[in-house]
Design a protein around this motif. Sequence first.
Motif, PDB file in Angstrom:
ATOM      1  N   THR A  61      46.055  28.984  44.794  1.00 44.98           N
ATOM      2  CA  THR A  61      46.584  27.666  45.154  1.00 44.98           C
ATOM      3  C   THR A  61      47.657  27.210  44.192  1.00 44.98           C
ATOM      4  N   THR A  62      47.405  27.364  42.896  1.00 43.89           N
ATOM      5  CA  THR A  62      48.391  26.945  41.888  1.00 43.89           C
ATOM      6  C   THR A  62      49.685  27.731  42.019  1.00 43.89           C
ATOM      7  N   GLU A  63      49.568  29.031  42.201  1.00 46.53           N
ATOM      8  CA  GLU A  63      50.772  29.855  42.334  1.00 46.53           C
ATOM      9  C   GLU A  63      51.526  29.514  43.619  1.00 46.53           C
ATOM     10  N   SER A  64      50.810  29.159  44.670  1.00 46.69           N
ATOM     11  CA  SER A  64      51.474  28.735  45.913  1.00 46.69           C
ATOM     12  C   SER A  64      52.257  27.448  45.700  1.00 46.69           C
ATOM     13  N   VAL A  65      51.670  26.521  44.964  1.00 49.34           N
ATOM     14  CA  VAL A  65      52.366  25.267  44.660  1.00 49.34           C
ATOM     15  C   VAL A  65      53.611  25.545  43.822  1.00 49.34           C
ATOM     16  N   VAL A  66      53.526  26.487  42.900  1.00 47.66           N
ATOM     17  CA  VAL A  66      54.683  26.837  42.071  1.00 47.66           C
ATOM     18  C   VAL A  66      55.804  27.408  42.933  1.00 47.66           C
ATOM     19  N   VAL A  67      55.464  28.265  43.892  1.00 50.93           N
ATOM     20  CA  VAL A  67      56.487  28.840  44.783  1.00 50.93           C
ATOM     21  C   VAL A  67      57.135  27.751  45.624  1.00 50.93           C
ATOM     22  N   VAL A  68      56.327  26.883  46.213  1.00 46.50           N
ATOM     23  CA  VAL A  68      56.862  25.805  47.050  1.00 46.50           C
ATOM     24  C   VAL A  68      57.735  24.865  46.220  1.00 46.50           C
ATOM     25  N   ALA A  69      57.294  24.534  45.016  1.00 41.75           N
ATOM     26  CA  ALA A  69      58.084  23.657  44.148  1.00 41.75           C
ATOM     27  C   ALA A  69      59.410  24.308  43.767  1.00 41.75           C
ATOM     28  N   SER A  70      59.396  25.607  43.501  1.00 41.52           N
ATOM     29  CA  SER A  70      60.637  26.304  43.151  1.00 41.52           C
ATOM     30  C   SER A  70      61.623  26.293  44.311  1.00 41.52           C
ATOM     31  N   VAL A  71      61.112  26.527  45.513  1.00 44.33           N
ATOM     32  CA  VAL A  71      61.989  26.509  46.691  1.00 44.33           C
ATOM     33  C   VAL A  71      62.515  25.093  46.937  1.00 44.33           C
ATOM     34  N   CYS A  72      61.669  24.087  46.762  1.00 42.41           N
ATOM     35  CA  CYS A  72      62.110  22.695  46.942  1.00 42.41           C
ATOM     36  C   CYS A  72      63.179  22.319  45.913  1.00 42.41           C
ATOM     37  N   ILE A  73      62.998  22.740  44.680  1.00 44.11           N
ATOM     38  CA  ILE A  73      63.992  22.454  43.639  1.00 44.11           C
ATOM     39  C   ILE A  73      65.322  23.117  43.983  1.00 44.11           C
ATOM     40  N   LEU A  74      65.275  24.364  44.458  1.00 45.80           N
ATOM     41  CA  LEU A  74      66.514  25.036  44.861  1.00 45.80           C
ATOM     42  C   LEU A  74      67.167  24.320  46.038  1.00 45.80           C
ATOM     43  N   ALA A  75      66.373  23.841  46.979  1.00 40.69           N
ATOM     44  CA  ALA A  75      66.929  23.133  48.137  1.00 40.69           C
ATOM     45  C   ALA A  75      67.542  21.799  47.720  1.00 40.69           C
ATOM     46  N   ASP A  77      68.798  21.082  44.800  1.00 41.49           N
ATOM     47  CA  ASP A  77      70.026  21.373  44.051  1.00 41.49           C
ATOM     48  C   ASP A  77      71.100  22.034  44.905  1.00 41.49           C
ATOM     49  N   ASP A  78      70.823  22.255  46.188  1.00 38.85           N
ATOM     50  CA  ASP A  78      71.739  22.902  47.132  1.00 38.85           C
ATOM     51  C   ASP A  78      72.133  24.300  46.649  1.00 38.85           C
ATOM     52  N   GLU A  79      71.142  25.024  46.126  1.00 35.80           N
ATOM     53  CA  GLU A  79      71.364  26.387  45.645  1.00 35.80           C
ATOM     54  C   GLU A  79      70.410  27.359  46.325  1.00 35.80           C
ATOM     55  N   LEU A  80      70.035  27.087  47.548  1.00 34.15           N
ATOM     56  CA  LEU A  80      69.074  27.906  48.260  1.00 34.15           C
ATOM     57  C   LEU A  80      69.777  29.120  48.856  1.00 34.15           C
ATOM     58  N   THR A  81      70.022  30.115  48.022  1.00 34.96           N
ATOM     59  CA  THR A  81      70.638  31.369  48.439  1.00 34.96           C
ATOM     60  C   THR A  81      69.657  32.501  48.147  1.00 34.96           C
ATOM     61  N   TRP A  82      69.875  33.662  48.769  1.00 39.11           N
ATOM     62  CA  TRP A  82      68.959  34.783  48.568  1.00 39.11           C
ATOM     63  C   TRP A  82      68.864  35.221  47.124  1.00 39.11           C
ATOM     64  N   PRO A  83      69.972  35.354  46.392  1.00 40.74           N
ATOM     65  CA  PRO A  83      69.817  35.761  44.986  1.00 40.74           C
ATOM     66  C   PRO A  83      68.978  34.767  44.169  1.00 40.74           C
ATOM     67  N   ARG A  84      69.131  33.490  44.429  1.00 46.16           N
ATOM     68  CA  ARG A  84      68.327  32.483  43.718  1.00 46.16           C
ATOM     69  C   ARG A  84      66.888  32.476  44.211  1.00 46.16           C
ATOM     70  N   LEU A  85      66.725  32.724  45.525  1.00 51.29           N
ATOM     71  CA  LEU A  85      65.398  32.665  46.114  1.00 51.29           C
ATOM     72  C   LEU A  85      64.502  33.807  45.636  1.00 51.29           C
ATOM     73  N   ILE A  86      65.080  34.947  45.326  1.00 46.30           N
ATOM     74  CA  ILE A  86      64.269  36.073  44.858  1.00 46.30           C
ATOM     75  C   ILE A  86      64.321  36.194  43.337  1.00 46.30           C
ATOM     76  N   GLY A  87      64.468  35.072  42.672  1.00 49.65           N
ATOM     77  CA  GLY A  87      64.463  35.046  41.211  1.00 49.65           C
ATOM     78  C   GLY A  87      63.046  35.043  40.658  1.00 49.65           C
ATOM     79  N   PRO A  88      62.917  35.058  39.344  1.00 52.16           N
ATOM     80  CA  PRO A  88      61.592  35.116  38.724  1.00 52.16           C
ATOM     81  C   PRO A  88      60.716  33.898  38.996  1.00 52.16           C
ATOM     82  N   ASN A  89      61.326  32.750  39.311  1.00 50.58           N
ATOM     83  CA  ASN A  89      60.523  31.557  39.596  1.00 50.58           C
ATOM     84  C   ASN A  89      59.711  31.696  40.874  1.00 50.58           C
TER      85      ASN A  89
END
Length: 113
Positions: A61-75, A77-89
């Motif tokens: 559950t915690t790791e799922s929240v981290v993934v969702v939060a990372s994607v939301c932060i990228l969205a 910041d308007d940086e939701l691209t594949w290279p950013r999406l497959i980053g370590p976060n």
Amino acid sequence: MTLQVAFGLVGLAVWVAAFASTFAWPILIVGVYAGGVTGLVGWFLHRWNGRTSMLRWAIVTTESVVVVASVCILAIDDELTWPRLIGPNTLFPLSVIVCLLLPAAGRWFRGGE
């Protein structure tokens, strides 16, 4: 998860320097989130030998929240691209989720109950 904690501690050190140099309050929110996630994942690592089913699902559950939060932060910041999406976060938490959802992990965690 060990890599997450290690990189989280490095990120917190950078965050402290950034906050100390600017005293920008929005940075404080990011630091609280980063510190909370790093602390929680570190606590899960500390409890790893407990091998309870509840710990397994808490980590997933915690790791799922981290993934969702990372994607939301990228969205945001308007940086939701594949290279950013497959980053370590996103890749580190996703790899932990996949490993914990494998049948072998289920057997290992049931062994501690």
